[in-house]
Design a protein around this motif. Sequence first.
Motif, PDB file in Angstrom:
ATOM      1  N   TRP A  96       0.845  -1.064   0.011  1.00  0.00           N
ATOM      2  CA  TRP A  96       0.129   0.067  -0.030  1.00  0.00           C
ATOM      3  C   TRP A  96       0.780   1.152  -0.141  1.00  0.00           C
ATOM      4  O   TRP A  96       1.643   1.222   0.691  1.00  0.00           O
ATOM      5  N   TYR A  97       0.482   2.192  -0.820  1.00  0.00           N
ATOM      6  CA  TYR A  97       1.001   3.613  -0.761  1.00  0.00           C
ATOM      7  C   TYR A  97      -0.123   4.485  -0.469  1.00  0.00           C
ATOM      8  O   TYR A  97      -1.167   4.209  -1.164  1.00  0.00           O
ATOM      9  N   HIS A  98       0.191   5.782   0.080  1.00  0.00           N
ATOM     10  CA  HIS A  98      -0.630   6.701   0.155  1.00  0.00           C
ATOM     11  C   HIS A  98      -0.644   7.456  -1.270  1.00  0.00           C
ATOM     12  O   HIS A  98       0.161   7.057  -2.133  1.00  0.00           O
ATOM     13  N   GLN A  99      -1.824   8.329  -1.629  1.00  0.00           N
ATOM     14  CA  GLN A  99      -1.955   8.769  -3.020  1.00  0.00           C
ATOM     15  C   GLN A  99      -1.051  10.123  -3.290  1.00  0.00           C
ATOM     16  O   GLN A  99      -1.262  11.154  -2.632  1.00  0.00           O
ATOM     17  N   TYR A 100       0.105   9.700  -4.027  1.00  0.00           N
ATOM     18  CA  TYR A 100       1.035  10.768  -4.433  1.00  0.00           C
ATOM     19  C   TYR A 100       0.514  11.815  -5.594  1.00  0.00           C
ATOM     20  O   TYR A 100      -0.398  11.351  -6.220  1.00  0.00           O
ATOM     21  N   GLY A 101       1.067  12.949  -5.479  1.00  0.00           N
ATOM     22  CA  GLY A 101       0.377  13.899  -6.526  1.00  0.00           C
ATOM     23  C   GLY A 101       1.456  14.026  -7.643  1.00  0.00           C
ATOM     24  O   GLY A 101       0.943  14.313  -8.683  1.00  0.00           O
ATOM     25  N   GLU A 102       2.628  13.460  -7.775  1.00  0.00           N
ATOM     26  CA  GLU A 102       3.537  13.870  -8.767  1.00  0.00           C
ATOM     27  C   GLU A 102       3.380  12.669  -9.887  1.00  0.00           C
ATOM     28  O   GLU A 102       3.380  11.522  -9.731  1.00  0.00           O
ATOM     29  N   ALA A 103       3.357  13.251 -11.324  1.00  0.00           N
ATOM     30  CA  ALA A 103       2.968  12.442 -12.320  1.00  0.00           C
ATOM     31  C   ALA A 103       4.034  11.381 -12.343  1.00  0.00           C
ATOM     32  O   ALA A 103       4.937  11.479 -12.358  1.00  0.00           O
ATOM     33  N   GLY A 104       3.561  10.034 -12.735  1.00  0.00           N
ATOM     34  CA  GLY A 104       4.420   9.154 -13.034  1.00  0.00           C
ATOM     35  C   GLY A 104       4.962   8.276 -11.818  1.00  0.00           C
ATOM     36  O   GLY A 104       5.612   7.246 -11.814  1.00  0.00           O
ATOM     37  N   THR A 105       4.636   8.578 -10.787  1.00  0.00           N
ATOM     38  CA  THR A 105       4.865   7.848  -9.377  1.00  0.00           C
ATOM     39  C   THR A 105       4.130   6.512  -9.325  1.00  0.00           C
ATOM     40  O   THR A 105       4.960   5.548  -8.904  1.00  0.00           O
ATOM     41  N   GLU A 106       3.132   6.543  -9.691  1.00  0.00           N
ATOM     42  CA  GLU A 106       2.499   5.281  -9.351  1.00  0.00           C
ATOM     43  C   GLU A 106       2.929   4.324 -10.247  1.00  0.00           C
ATOM     44  O   GLU A 106       3.195   3.052 -10.047  1.00  0.00           O
ATOM     45  N   ARG A 107       3.016   4.581 -11.565  1.00  0.00           N
ATOM     46  CA  ARG A 107       3.653   3.469 -12.586  1.00  0.00           C
ATOM     47  C   ARG A 107       5.164   3.258 -12.135  1.00  0.00           C
ATOM     48  O   ARG A 107       5.355   2.150 -12.344  1.00  0.00           O
ATOM     49  N   ALA A 108       5.666   4.150 -11.596  1.00  0.00           N
ATOM     50  CA  ALA A 108       7.114   3.836 -11.123  1.00  0.00           C
ATOM     51  C   ALA A 108       7.138   2.856 -10.034  1.00  0.00           C
ATOM     52  O   ALA A 108       7.889   1.736 -10.117  1.00  0.00           O
ATOM     53  N   VAL A 109       6.288   2.922  -9.235  1.00  0.00           N
ATOM     54  CA  VAL A 109       6.231   1.726  -7.973  1.00  0.00           C
ATOM     55  C   VAL A 109       5.722   0.332  -8.449  1.00  0.00           C
ATOM     56  O   VAL A 109       6.227  -0.474  -8.228  1.00  0.00           O
ATOM     57  N   GLN A 110       4.790   0.543  -9.452  1.00  0.00           N
ATOM     58  CA  GLN A 110       4.429  -0.530 -10.070  1.00  0.00           C
ATOM     59  C   GLN A 110       5.446  -1.321 -10.722  1.00  0.00           C
ATOM     60  O   GLN A 110       5.600  -2.568 -10.787  1.00  0.00           O
ATOM     61  N   ARG A 111       6.345  -0.512 -11.630  1.00  0.00           N
ATOM     62  CA  ARG A 111       7.332  -1.162 -12.220  1.00  0.00           C
ATOM     63  C   ARG A 111       8.531  -1.722 -11.063  1.00  0.00           C
ATOM     64  O   ARG A 111       8.886  -2.768 -11.697  1.00  0.00           O
ATOM     65  N   TYR A 112       8.814  -1.121  -9.985  1.00  0.00           N
ATOM     66  CA  TYR A 112       9.626  -1.597  -9.230  1.00  0.00           C
ATOM     67  C   TYR A 112       9.091  -2.947  -8.758  1.00  0.00           C
ATOM     68  O   TYR A 112       9.726  -4.063  -8.663  1.00  0.00           O
ATOM     69  N   PHE A 160      12.936   7.330  -7.667  1.00  0.00           N
ATOM     70  CA  PHE A 160      11.740   7.720  -6.768  1.00  0.00           C
ATOM     71  C   PHE A 160      11.904   9.238  -6.259  1.00  0.00           C
ATOM     72  O   PHE A 160      10.968   9.699  -6.169  1.00  0.00           O
ATOM     73  N   ALA A 161      13.034   9.338  -5.971  1.00  0.00           N
ATOM     74  CA  ALA A 161      13.331  10.636  -5.316  1.00  0.00           C
ATOM     75  C   ALA A 161      13.432  12.068  -6.409  1.00  0.00           C
ATOM     76  O   ALA A 161      12.668  12.877  -5.782  1.00  0.00           O
ATOM     77  N   LEU A 162      13.959  11.495  -7.289  1.00  0.00           N
ATOM     78  CA  LEU A 162      14.391  12.859  -8.342  1.00  0.00           C
ATOM     79  C   LEU A 162      13.581  12.691  -9.653  1.00  0.00           C
ATOM     80  O   LEU A 162      13.749  13.421 -10.521  1.00  0.00           O
ATOM     81  N   SER A 163      12.867  11.815 -10.104  1.00  0.00           N
ATOM     82  CA  SER A 163      12.533  11.751 -11.526  1.00  0.00           C
ATOM     83  C   SER A 163      11.087  12.034 -11.544  1.00  0.00           C
ATOM     84  O   SER A 163      10.542  12.401 -12.654  1.00  0.00           O
ATOM     85  N   TYR A 164      10.182  12.117 -10.381  1.00  0.00           N
ATOM     86  CA  TYR A 164       8.841  12.580 -10.691  1.00  0.00           C
ATOM     87  C   TYR A 164       8.500  14.058  -9.628  1.00  0.00           C
ATOM     88  O   TYR A 164       7.529  14.285 -10.114  1.00  0.00           O
ATOM     89  N   GLY A 165       9.231  13.899  -8.741  1.00  0.00           N
ATOM     90  CA  GLY A 165       9.013  15.273  -8.191  1.00  0.00           C
ATOM     91  C   GLY A 165      10.603  15.661  -7.578  1.00  0.00           C
ATOM     92  O   GLY A 165      11.526  15.525  -8.455  1.00  0.00           O
ATOM     93  N   PHE A 166      10.637  16.302  -6.332  1.00  0.00           N
ATOM     94  CA  PHE A 166      12.150  16.890  -6.106  1.00  0.00           C
ATOM     95  C   PHE A 166      12.207  16.839  -4.815  1.00  0.00           C
ATOM     96  O   PHE A 166      11.784  17.589  -3.903  1.00  0.00           O
ATOM     97  N   HIS A 167      12.910  15.708  -4.118  1.00  0.00           N
ATOM     98  CA  HIS A 167      13.268  15.053  -3.024  1.00  0.00           C
ATOM     99  C   HIS A 167      14.595  14.965  -2.777  1.00  0.00           C
ATOM    100  O   HIS A 167      15.290  14.629  -3.555  1.00  0.00           O
ATOM    101  N   ILE A 168      15.093  14.518  -1.416  1.00  0.00           N
ATOM    102  CA  ILE A 168      16.308  14.047  -1.126  1.00  0.00           C
ATOM    103  C   ILE A 168      16.357  12.776  -0.829  1.00  0.00           C
ATOM    104  O   ILE A 168      15.489  12.288  -0.165  1.00  0.00           O
ATOM    105  N   PRO A 169      17.148  11.820  -1.478  1.00  0.00           N
ATOM    106  CA  PRO A 169      17.068  10.280  -1.083  1.00  0.00           C
ATOM    107  C   PRO A 169      17.403  10.115   0.300  1.00  0.00           C
ATOM    108  O   PRO A 169      18.326  10.967   1.008  1.00  0.00           O
ATOM    109  N   TRP A 176       9.856  20.917  -2.648  1.00  0.00           N
ATOM    110  CA  TRP A 176       9.228  20.594  -3.836  1.00  0.00           C
ATOM    111  C   TRP A 176       8.846  21.783  -4.667  1.00  0.00           C
ATOM    112  O   TRP A 176       8.625  21.772  -5.841  1.00  0.00           O
ATOM    113  N   ALA A 177       8.784  22.883  -4.249  1.00  0.00           N
ATOM    114  CA  ALA A 177       8.518  24.215  -5.022  1.00  0.00           C
ATOM    115  C   ALA A 177       9.867  24.462  -5.528  1.00  0.00           C
ATOM    116  O   ALA A 177       9.766  25.459  -6.565  1.00  0.00           O
TER     117      ALA A 177
END
Length: 420
Positions: free
Chosen positions: A38-54, A326-335, A260-261
């Motif tokens: 289970w994941y909470h609902q992210y807002g960054e486009a592509g995140t859901e497809r990414a975790v499915q791919r993983y 996951f950290a940098l391809s769909y939003g902007f986060h720090i690993p 993220w901004a």
Amino acid sequence: MGSLSRRTLLAAGAGSLTACGSNTGRGGGSSGPRLSHWYHQYGEAGTERAVQRYAAAFGKAHVTVQWRPGNYDQQTAAALLTDSGPDVFEVNGPTLDQIQGGQVADLTGLLAGVRDDFNPAVLAPKTHDGRVWAIPQVIDTQLLYYRKSLLADAGVEPPTTLDALVDAARALTDSRTKGLFLGNDGGAGVLGGTPLYAAGLRLVTDDGEVGFDDPEAARTLGKLHRLYADKSLLLGAPADWSDPSAFLQGLTAMQWSGLWALPRVTEELGDDFGVLPFPRDGGHGRPSVPVGAYGAAVSTRSAHRAVAEEYVKWLWVEHTDYQQDFALSYGFHIPARRSLAEKAARLRKGPAADVVRFTTDHGYAQPLLWTPAAQTAYQDALSRIIRHGASPEGELRSVVRKVSAELARVRNAGKPKKTS
């Protein structure tokens, strides 16, 4: 976001992101048992497809990804009490109740040899009694954005102390622009414990006591009211603190917002901005940077717990390429791992590099013992101090009593009951 987003999580310190949809994805070619993640609902486009791919790449189980809209934390808490809940789940905490109730697995062994590589600020609230109960995924943080040209025109230096921030906000305020934006509520919702850490204090001490029963706390929080009383704060902006629109539109010279901004601010302002941590206050203070991180936990009710733990290790410990993605391809986060943050190209220069350094040097996360009840008592008092000029000393005396009782309740809940 809180139960819906890492942004709200930080604001609790701390709105939510737009929906990505609600689909499931299963490891198509995998063999072995079936696991649900289970994941909470992210807002960054592509995140859901990414975790499915993983998940599809894990060869030892069929992993079904569930994207959970709505009140995720409440859904998860209820599901963990049943046999139909997830095997693996994303979590803010986990909470102390979940740990003490035996609902989450001890994942300490998954970090053997690499534990020191995880940012300690985000690992700490996932650790209890020296054991790790969730593996941090990515780090989100908040910071102070300032417009270089506006500060230069006003002859104002970037503020490095709270007093300097108050003075700068006043000097930067004119008929068109306010000096500082801390959110439409004046900052009570987003700042949380950040000013206390800037004063050299804490929300909760290492031994589980109130960490701000100190005269310095009242002095620091009282300075936040000065910002409001000086009319230096932007209030009633079209979008709240998590959105940089007010800063980009010139409604404010400085804004407290999230990492993220940063890509959007960079795109629109180029190099006409800088970033700072929340400035220190008092003789024992230090810059303060609130951080938060969702993590992966394993339910003890899982019928395939060993495989579930192996999957979490494979995904969030061993697969550093997925962690970077996951950290940098769909939003902007720090690993969450410091070695990955240090070598990520997008984090190695300019304001992004500054944020990584601030987070490493001054990051703090809400402690595990800081419960929603404690947070509500403190945040309500902070709002009265900022907006209504309530006595910081009086408000804090009341908060200290309430939080002390709450901390005692939490500590005692984990002790075995005496039998007669």
